[in-house]
Design a protein around this motif. Sequence first.
Motif, PDB file in Angstrom:
ATOM      1  N   ASP A 187       0.847  -1.201   0.000  1.00  0.00           N
ATOM      2  CA  ASP A 187       0.000   0.000   0.000  1.00  0.00           C
ATOM      3  C   ASP A 187       0.873   1.238   0.000  1.00  0.00           C
ATOM      4  O   ASP A 187       1.928   1.287   0.659  1.00  0.00           O
ATOM      5  N   LEU A 188       0.467   2.245  -0.781  1.00  0.00           N
ATOM      6  CA  LEU A 188       1.125   3.554  -0.766  1.00  0.00           C
ATOM      7  C   LEU A 188       0.169   4.544  -0.097  1.00  0.00           C
ATOM      8  O   LEU A 188      -0.928   4.802  -0.610  1.00  0.00           O
ATOM      9  N   VAL A 189       0.585   5.079   1.025  1.00  0.00           N
ATOM     10  CA  VAL A 189      -0.294   5.977   1.787  1.00  0.00           C
ATOM     11  C   VAL A 189       0.513   7.131   2.359  1.00  0.00           C
ATOM     12  O   VAL A 189       1.740   7.052   2.488  1.00  0.00           O
ATOM     13  N   TYR A 190      -0.213   8.208   2.665  1.00  0.00           N
ATOM     14  CA  TYR A 190       0.395   9.322   3.396  1.00  0.00           C
ATOM     15  C   TYR A 190       0.071   9.152   4.874  1.00  0.00           C
ATOM     16  O   TYR A 190      -1.094   9.070   5.264  1.00  0.00           O
ATOM     17  N   LEU A 191       1.120   9.085   5.682  1.00  0.00           N
ATOM     18  CA  LEU A 191       0.972   8.982   7.129  1.00  0.00           C
ATOM     19  C   LEU A 191       1.731  10.119   7.786  1.00  0.00           C
ATOM     20  O   LEU A 191       2.635  10.716   7.180  1.00  0.00           O
ATOM     21  N   SER A 192       1.350  10.393   9.034  1.00  0.00           N
ATOM     22  CA  SER A 192       2.117  11.403   9.755  1.00  0.00           C
ATOM     23  C   SER A 192       3.551  10.916   9.904  1.00  0.00           C
ATOM     24  O   SER A 192       3.815   9.711   9.976  1.00  0.00           O
ATOM     25  N   GLU A 193       4.466  11.849   9.934  1.00  0.00           N
ATOM     26  CA  GLU A 193       5.884  11.497   9.962  1.00  0.00           C
ATOM     27  C   GLU A 193       6.222  10.671  11.192  1.00  0.00           C
ATOM     28  O   GLU A 193       7.054   9.751  11.120  1.00  0.00           O
ATOM     29  N   ASN A 203      10.494  -2.204  10.355  1.00  0.00           N
ATOM     30  CA  ASN A 203      10.609  -2.836   9.036  1.00  0.00           C
ATOM     31  C   ASN A 203       9.243  -3.160   8.441  1.00  0.00           C
ATOM     32  O   ASN A 203       9.075  -4.155   7.723  1.00  0.00           O
ATOM     33  N   SER A 204       8.277  -2.326   8.777  1.00  0.00           N
ATOM     34  CA  SER A 204       6.925  -2.527   8.249  1.00  0.00           C
ATOM     35  C   SER A 204       6.598  -1.534   7.151  1.00  0.00           C
ATOM     36  O   SER A 204       5.555  -1.642   6.497  1.00  0.00           O
ATOM     37  N   ALA A 205       7.475  -0.543   6.926  1.00  0.00           N
ATOM     38  CA  ALA A 205       7.200   0.467   5.911  1.00  0.00           C
ATOM     39  C   ALA A 205       8.499   1.110   5.463  1.00  0.00           C
ATOM     40  O   ALA A 205       9.515   1.060   6.157  1.00  0.00           O
ATOM     41  N   ILE A 206       8.423   1.723   4.266  1.00  0.00           N
ATOM     42  CA  ILE A 206       9.562   2.461   3.722  1.00  0.00           C
ATOM     43  C   ILE A 206       9.085   3.874   3.427  1.00  0.00           C
ATOM     44  O   ILE A 206       8.091   4.073   2.719  1.00  0.00           O
ATOM     45  N   ILE A 207       9.785   4.862   3.983  1.00  0.00           N
ATOM     46  CA  ILE A 207       9.427   6.258   3.739  1.00  0.00           C
ATOM     47  C   ILE A 207       9.973   6.665   2.387  1.00  0.00           C
ATOM     48  O   ILE A 207      11.189   6.616   2.147  1.00  0.00           O
ATOM     49  N   LEU A 208       9.088   7.057   1.489  1.00  0.00           N
ATOM     50  CA  LEU A 208       9.486   7.439   0.144  1.00  0.00           C
ATOM     51  C   LEU A 208       9.671   8.939   0.008  1.00  0.00           C
ATOM     52  O   LEU A 208      10.339   9.400  -0.922  1.00  0.00           O
ATOM     53  N   ASP A 209       9.074   9.695   0.885  1.00  0.00           N
ATOM     54  CA  ASP A 209       9.101  11.155   0.790  1.00  0.00           C
ATOM     55  C   ASP A 209      10.086  11.692   1.814  1.00  0.00           C
ATOM     56  O   ASP A 209       9.777  11.840   2.989  1.00  0.00           O
ATOM     57  N   HIS A 210      11.349  11.943   1.379  1.00  0.00           N
ATOM     58  CA  HIS A 210      12.388  12.463   2.280  1.00  0.00           C
ATOM     59  C   HIS A 210      12.627  13.926   1.979  1.00  0.00           C
ATOM     60  O   HIS A 210      12.501  14.367   0.846  1.00  0.00           O
TER      61      HIS A 210
END
Length: 210
Positions: A187-193, A203-210
């Motif tokens: 899933d690709l979602v926007y979450l709070s930082e 290891n449950s997610a990868i932050i794509l927006d750095h």
Amino acid sequence: MYAEQSHRKIMAIDQALYRRVREVIKELQVEADQQLKKQDIQEYMKTTRLIETIKSDFRSFFQRRYEKIVSKAIYDINSEIISVLTEEERGFIEKIHNLIMSEYDSFLPTLKDIAVEENQDQTTTTEVEKPMVISEPSNPTSQEKPIKDQAQTEKKEIEKKDVLVMITQDLPPIAQADRNYILHANDLVYLSEDIARILEKRNSAIILDH
């Protein structure tokens, strides 16, 4: 008694009339009882008829006389009326007069009622003429906030910004104040930082927006 029925005015009578009538009837009743005990039926019948005649005549007299007294009780009682009444009748006419006047007074406004109505009118007038007061806002608008407060607000907004995240594994529901997140792998979602950092550490997610 008969004169009372033939005149429109209240006639002067013996002041002891009512007591005498009561005493005569009482004596005749005692006499009738004695005659009955002696079995003198003829005399007993004569006495009882006499008692009934006296009662009937007295009733007619009483009704006619008290009809006049009640009609006079509506008006102010003067000495002329009082002078022709017996002691019993004077007490009666005063009681009826007071009762009638009390009923009459109940239809008239009292000074207390007038005072209450005036106070109500004054209160209503005051409420109508009272100017409307528009209070100033207790909190300044965003444009009026000090520069320091605006800087702090902007800093918090930056700290709470959302980032794009890719979920790497199925996750249990994540409860947040705004909503509950149900996330699955890829899933690709926007979450709070903050949440994104926690998921990344697990290891449950990868932050794509750095």
